[in-house]
Design an enzyme around this catalytic site. Structure first.
Site, PDB file in Angstrom:
ATOM      1  CG  ASP A  75      -2.335   0.560   1.128  1.00  0.00           C
ATOM      2  OD1 ASP A  75      -2.340   1.709   0.752  1.00  0.00           O
ATOM      3  OD2 ASP A  75      -3.210  -0.260   0.937  1.00  0.00           O
ATOM      4  CG  HIS A 297      -5.559   3.787   0.665  1.00  0.00           C
ATOM      5  ND1 HIS A 297      -5.091   2.225   0.361  1.00  0.00           N
ATOM      6  CD2 HIS A 297      -6.666   3.624   0.152  1.00  0.00           C
ATOM      7  CE1 HIS A 297      -5.850   1.602  -0.156  1.00  0.00           C
ATOM      8  NE2 HIS A 297      -6.848   2.646  -0.634  1.00  0.00           N
ATOM      9  CB  SER A 467      -9.306   0.610  -0.969  1.00  0.00           C
ATOM     10  OG  SER A 467      -8.442   0.941  -1.918  1.00  0.00           O
TER      11      SER A 467
END
Length: 541
Positions: A75, A297, A467
């Site tokens: 990521d 994220h 995601s």
């Protein structure tokens, strides 16, 4: 690209700015903090379409012993110091932190929590990268701009055709990103100004749902505006306006960066890394900073998979200890490079990961063969890859998205599972409006709308996207592997697919107004269910 759906964020901007667009919804009777609905069981919780994690722990796994499992999160970075993650992070047992040496001889210095393939030896890191179509257009345009296909030698016409595809994709990116930027650049400061004025008028420091539902004022106009904000916060699953502003600020920053850098044909930040991005044989580059400049994220993803279930703080991950999170940084804001993805997979495999979460993707892959070789390598080592389907509301059976679930030779990748995003309600909005889909190339759907998880600096919040759906499945796979360690990647994939609950709900087709049978959006037609998956695994082992 990390999969936060811009279309969803833009929709929230409109939804949560009452003076611009006041959505009329029925307020909920509860003003509690957002719950982790995705852990709930549909049968026990009035049809909330969770994956039944809590019921599984209470009824099927209680008293059973789990074995260690490592899940790699490839990521943009993970906040390893987060109170809900620091106790579950993988630590390289043979590496001594901060001594500047490669203690374990794996080629990576001080890789205590994982590795960063988009950083330099001097400690700098890439944050924003160009899109893949931007990079490809910058290379191809000097060769083919202004030419027709007939003016190009026959041996070069395939590349000319690629140039035309890349140019069209770039133009679409350019138009859409600038439209998104125009939406958020004005509404964010407007909403911030309104919030500041309301706080002053009401004499409060925070505009949460409890305050907005019953504001401390007799002013009719203020009460009306408060009610509009309250209704829209509840519809969006937010506990307070400050969380909305945080999301809007992040959307503003991200779209600004994409417009100013990811679309810039002359932008080349790779010098920070100091490698040759087209030399696919290079393995040992980068640095040990797995947090990076923007770990939002990856931190959210990591919490979904294995946020600490035992510390009575914040959230609980789908998987509990002894499942650990290995952080591998390879995904910038913009598009990741194939070389970095391939090396990230190999690093994770070589350092003991049994499951790899990949909440990223793109639509051009110039070095696809390198990624596929790494995926095959992972399969030989017994590693399952979980990939998010993407957030463009498109059919990925007709438009390829990479990493693809199909090899170049046309065969299905046996150790990869592709996941679409679903919401909490079993009605026409069950499928997330932004989610990609595919009767052939998407395996299952999992919760991916308004998912509450960890955010940097010991904070928490809701995020939406495939995601978020991907790590649901990675967490499920980790639970299965922890309690049934003999399961192979193919076993894990088969059990997750076959245990998914088939649904024939008539849903809005992503990105459109027409309805479609939910079962037509993936090859299983199912929504994942950990309870049923564990029951199936019990029969196997």
């Amino acid at each position: 690209m990390r999969f936060f759906p811009f279309s969803y964020q833009a929709g929230l901007v409109a939804l949560l700015l009452p003076l611009a667009a006041a959505a009329q919804t029925t307020p909920s009777s509860s003003d509690a903090q957002p719950t982790q609905w995705h852990l709930l069981d549909p049968q026990q919780n009035n049809g909330v379409m969770g994956l039944s994690a809590e019921r599984t722990y209470q009824e099927l796994l209680k008293g059973r012993t789990a074995t260690p499992v490592t899940v790699a999160v490839i990521d943009g970075g993970v906040d390893t110091a987060h109170v809900d993650l620091r106790g579950v992070m993988w630590r390289n047992p043979k590496e001594i932190a901060g001594n500047g040496k490669d203690d374990d001889g794996n080629g990576y210095i001080d890789d205590v929590y994982g590795w960063n393939f988009i950083g330099g030896q001097d400690g700098r890191n890439i944050d924003v990268e160009a899109y893949e179509d931007t990079r490809m257009l910058a290379r191809l345009e000097p060769l083919y701009q202004g030419k027709t296909r007939n003016q190009v030698p026959a041996a070069k016409r395939a590349e000319f055709d690629l140039y035309q595809q890349v140019k069209k994709s770039y133009q679409t990116h350019y138009r859409e990103d600038n439209e998104h930027y125009d939406q958020v650049k004005d509404t964010y400061p407007q909403t911030q100004a309104i919030a500041d004025q309301m706080k002053q008028a009401l004499g409060v420091s925070r505009l949460d749902t409890a305050t907005l539902r019953n504001p401390p004022t007799d002013n009719a106009d203020l009460r009306k505006i408060s009610q509009l904000f309250y209704q829209n916060l509840k519809a969006g699953g937010y506990a307070d306006l400050e969380s909305v502003l945080d999301d809007m600020k992040r959307a503003y920053d991200q779209t600004k960066n994409l417009v100013e850098y990811s679309l810039d044909l002359k932008y080349t930040p790779r010098g920070i890394v100091g490698d040759d991005p087209d030399n696919l044989k290079q393995r040992f580059y980068g640095n040990a900073d797995v947090t990076g400049p923007d770990p939002t994220h990856g931190t959210h993803v990591a919490g979904i998979i294995a946020g600490d279930r035992t510390n009575n703080v914040g959230i609980m991950g789908v998987a509990g200890l002894p499942v650990r999170i290995m952080a591998v940084r390879a995904v910038p804001n913009g598009d990741e490079r194939d070389k970095d993805v391939a090396n990230a997979i190999r690093y994770a495999v070589d350092n003991g990961a049994q499951i790899i979460n990949m909440s990223f993707g793109k639509y051009f892959s110039p070095h696809r063969e390198a990624v596929e070789e790494a995926i095959r390598y992972a399969d030989t080592k017994g590693v399952l890859l979980v990939h998010s389907a993407g957030n463009e509301s498109i059919d990925i059976d007709t438009k390829k998205q990479y990493p693809s679930p199909v090899f170049l030779n046309g065969k299905t990748i046996p150790n990869m599972i592709t996941v679409g995003a679903a919401s909490r309600t079993n009605n026409q909005e069950l499928v997330a409006d932004f989610s990609n889909y595919g009767k052939k190339n998407v395996d299952v759907f999992a919760p991916g709308v308004q998912i509450y998880s960890t955010l940097p600096n010991n904070t928490y919040g809701n995020e939406s996207g495939t995601s978020m759906a991907g790590p649901m499945v990675a967490g499920m796979a980790a639970v299965l592997k922890a309690y049934f360690p003999k399961l192979s990647p193919e076993d894990l994939k088969r059990i997750i697919r076959e245990s998914a609950t088939p649904l024939h709900t008539k849903v809005l087709k992503p990105g459109g107004k027409t309805t479609i049978d939910f079962a037509e959006l993936s090859n299983t037609g199912g929504l994942v269910n950990l309870y049923k998956a564990v029951q199936m695994a019990q029969q196997v082992q």
